[in-house]
Design an enzyme around this catalytic site. Structure first.
Site, PDB file in Angstrom:
ATOM      1  N   HIS A 134       0.919  -1.278  -0.038  1.00  0.00           N
ATOM      2  CA  HIS A 134      -0.107  -0.166  -0.034  1.00  0.00           C
ATOM      3  C   HIS A 134       0.748   1.122  -0.034  1.00  0.00           C
ATOM      4  CE1 HIS A 134      -3.433  -2.582   1.389  1.00  0.00           C
ATOM      5  NE2 HIS A 134      -4.026  -1.937   0.650  1.00  0.00           N
ATOM      6  N   LYS A 138      -0.861   4.908   4.636  1.00  0.00           N
ATOM      7  CA  LYS A 138      -1.713   3.686   5.281  1.00  0.00           C
ATOM      8  C   LYS A 138      -1.092   3.502   6.685  1.00  0.00           C
ATOM      9  CE  LYS A 138      -4.246  -0.707   4.561  1.00  0.00           C
ATOM     10  NZ  LYS A 138      -5.571   0.040   4.983  1.00  0.00           N
TER      11      LYS A 138
END
Length: 236
Positions: A134, A138
């Site tokens: 990600h 995040k």
């Protein structure tokens, strides 16, 4: 339909874009937990909540307690999940949660469930690794999506649990979490044995797939009571 957006980061802004494309009205955009006054005066038909783990519980709770159906995609707060489900039941509320609202990802969940179930029937000799990549913003590791994938494998009794430590035992699923710039989300599940390897992967190219799924879920939950997931929305 009047939609309140709670959590106005990159995901919230993408949801705003998709909401307008689908001809709904934005009744509220708020980057925090809205006050009772603010929420009631918004005249919202439904709320879509994508915020931070530390505020998700309060965001969802205030919506349910004020009879506003809420769709939530925030991960990293599920230690309080059962409390929210009890509040939803007590208030006869409407709550829909998913760790990933992408329609393609939810089909991917079903493929992974079927694969682990079938492999368990014939062999227990597969090493299983889940890799999730990600963007650097995040916060939670591993991703909620990776945890959902691992839980489905555990449910099918192929492994006992999941770990983040590469010194895992044979009965554990290894989850690798990586963070890079500008990566919406890549999830890969590998089943490896001495005789063969099987790999399935879902790669998101942008946040729009997640946002579209969340708005579709908001459209679906209107006039429904109870606790739901994307499984009910998609009929799978």
């Amino acid at each position: 339909m009047n939609i309140a957006i709670i959590g106005y980061g990159k995901m919230g802004k993408t949801i705003e874009k998709i909401t307008k494309i689908r001809n709904h009205k934005i009744s509220l955009c708020y980057d925090g937990t809205p006050s009772l006054h603010l929420l009631k005066n918004s005249n919202s038909d439904v709320a879509i909540e994508f915020s931070q783990p530390h505020s998700a519980f309060n965001n969802v709770k205030i919506c349910i307690e004020n009879d506003i159906p809420v769709v939530s995609g925030t991960t990293g707060w599920l230690e309080k999940f059962e409390i929210i489900k009890k509040i939803c039941k007590k208030r006869n509320g409407s709550f829909l949660y998913s760790s990933n609202f992408s329609i393609g990802m939810n089909i991917f969940f079903e493929i992974n469930k079927k694969l682990s179930k079938l492999l368990h029937l014939y062999s227990k000799d597969y090493e299983i690794t889940i890799e999730e990549i990600h963007h650097k913003e995040k916060i939670d590791k591993p991703s909620g999506t990776a945890i959902s994938l691992a839980k489905d494998i555990v449910h099918n009794k192929m492994k006992k649990t999941w770990v983040l430590d590469e010194k895992k035992t044979k009965d554990q699923i290894l989850i690798l979490s990586k963070r890079f710039n500008n990566v919406p989300g890549i999830h890969t599940v590998k089943y490896e044995s001495k005789i063969e390897d099987i790999k399935i992967q879902h790669k998101a190219h942008s946040r729009e797939g997640f946002a579209l799924g969340a708005v579709i879920a908001a459209e679906w939950i209107q006039n429904k009571k109870g606790f739901f997931s994307m499984k009910e929305v998609l009929g799978i």
